[in-house]
Design a protein around this motif. Structure first.
Motif, PDB file in Angstrom:
ATOM      1  N   ASP A  34       0.821  -1.207   0.000  1.00 19.11           N
ATOM      2  CA  ASP A  34       0.000   0.000   0.000  1.00 19.11           C
ATOM      3  C   ASP A  34       0.856   1.259   0.000  1.00 19.11           C
ATOM      4  OD1 ASP A  34      -2.198  -1.606   0.053  1.00 19.11           O
ATOM      5  OD2 ASP A  34      -2.844  -1.076   2.082  1.00 19.11           O
TER       6      ASP A  34
ATOM      7  N   TYR B  78       2.504   1.831  -3.426  1.00 24.51           N
ATOM      8  CA  TYR B  78       1.552   2.213  -4.475  1.00 24.51           C
ATOM      9  C   TYR B  78       1.001   3.620  -4.263  1.00 24.51           C
ATOM     10  CZ  TYR B  78      -2.117   1.691  -7.975  1.00 24.51           C
ATOM     11  OH  TYR B  78      -2.918   1.860  -9.086  1.00 24.51           O
ATOM     12  N   ASP B  79       0.652   3.926  -3.000  1.00 22.84           N
ATOM     13  CA  ASP B  79      -0.026   5.196  -2.722  1.00 22.84           C
ATOM     14  C   ASP B  79       0.928   6.339  -2.409  1.00 22.84           C
ATOM     15  OD1 ASP B  79      -2.535   4.022  -3.038  1.00 22.84           O
ATOM     16  OD2 ASP B  79      -2.645   3.419  -0.935  1.00 22.84           O
TER      17      ASP B  79
END
Length: 326
Positions: free
Chosen positions: A219, A222-223
């Protein structure tokens, strides 16, 4: 070395003929954690794994397990298990003999080690099976059992699923993760497949040209990518000139397809022609060609546009600003 890490890598470096393969790599892996080393070819992933295993000698840096430095130890003294890319199973030996190969224990003690290792990978009772009678996924788990039988402290895997066809790869990923979790062994594995790294890894270390770009959960990578390389390598992005994304001249915005949308506003910052549509079910990826060769990709309901349509688009969120003025 810091005391909290089960496996600690500090300032590890290795060069070949003056070319740096790994440069100042520092990483910590917790007890029972699965860490993925992700990067393109030549990024230093496999060299790092070989340095950990002791198959290569580091030019500089240290490796420690549970506070014990193992940098200068021979491979057989490190108690690291290794699963190679091509498994290296012996076709003339049955499953049990393959798993027992290299064990110091003999007789009943070895048989128990073999049985325990096969049970750990859901292959209990397979001792007398021939290797040729196994599926690709089962062969992969036999190779894993062989690495687990000597009871290593750390498990190393080099592209463990690369030899499997795509249909089998996803199922085997799940089986491999369950097996590693069942044993609870600290694991480092190499892959160039983002999906594989995200599925298997508790955390992912992204390497590029021998350097660590970022380490974090899937996460987080990706973010919130820390560098332009991570933003472009992990997931899909479009590179939009800064002024079209609300930024300064000379900057570039990296934008995820799901962070863009079709609009009808005449003054929308982006416009062009749909040149490609990749259907994924409820939604589709649309590739749009704008002026001056600019191309961008967005994710929208599959009926939102057709190839050849003139469209306009807006950006909801910029993932990363590249070369932005300070």
């Amino acid at each position: 070395m810091t005391g909290g890490a089960f496996l600690a890598i500090q300032s590890l470096s290795k060069s070949y003929d003056g070319r740096a393969a790994v440069l100042g790599l520092t990483l910590e892996v917790g007890r029972g954690e699965i860490l993925a080393l992700l990067g393109p070819s030549g990024s230093g992933k496999t060299t790092t794994l070989r340095l950990l295993a002791g198959f290569e000698t580091a030019d500089a840096g240290r490796v420690a397990v549970e506070g014990e430095e193992v940098t200068a130890l021979r491979p057989e003294l490190r108690r690291f298990g290794m699963v190679f890319q091509h498994y290296a199973l012996f076709p003339h030996l049955d499953v049990g003999e393959n798993v027992a190969f290299g064990l110091a224990a003999k007789g009943e003690a070895a048989a128990q080690r073999v049985a325990d290792a096969l049970a750990a990978v859901d292959l209990a009772g397979f001792e007398r099976r021939t290797v040729s009678a196994l599926s690709g996924g089962q062969q992969q788990r036999v190779a894993l059992a062989r690495s687990l039988a000597p009871e290593p402290r750390v498990l190393l895997l080099d592209e463990p699923l690369s030899n499997l066809d795509p249909a089998l790869r996803e199922r085997t990923r799940r089986e491999l993760r369950r097996a590693i979790r069942r044993v609870g062994i600290t694991t480092v594995f190499v892959t160039h497949e983002q999906e594989e790294a995200f599925d298997l890894g508790d955390r992912v270390a992204v390497l590029n040209a021998g350097r660590l770009e970022q380490v974090g959960t899937p996460d987080e990578l990706y973010d919130a990518p820390a560098t332009a390389f991570v933003a472009g390598f992990v997931g899909r992005t479009s590179r939009i000139p800064g002024p079209l994304a609300g930024g300064a001249a000379g900057s570039v915005a990296l934008v995820r397809p799901e962070a863009m949308r079709f609009v009808t506003d005449a003054d929308a910052p982006l416009s062009g022609t749909v040149i490609e549509r990749r259907f994924t079910g409820e939604r589709a990826y649309f590739v749009v060609e704008a002026v001056d060769g600019l191309m961008f990709e967005l994710l929208a309901p599959h009926g939102a546009a057709r190839v050849g349509d003139e469209v306009r688009a807006a950006i909801d969120r910029v993932l990363f600003w590249e070369d932005a003025p300070q």
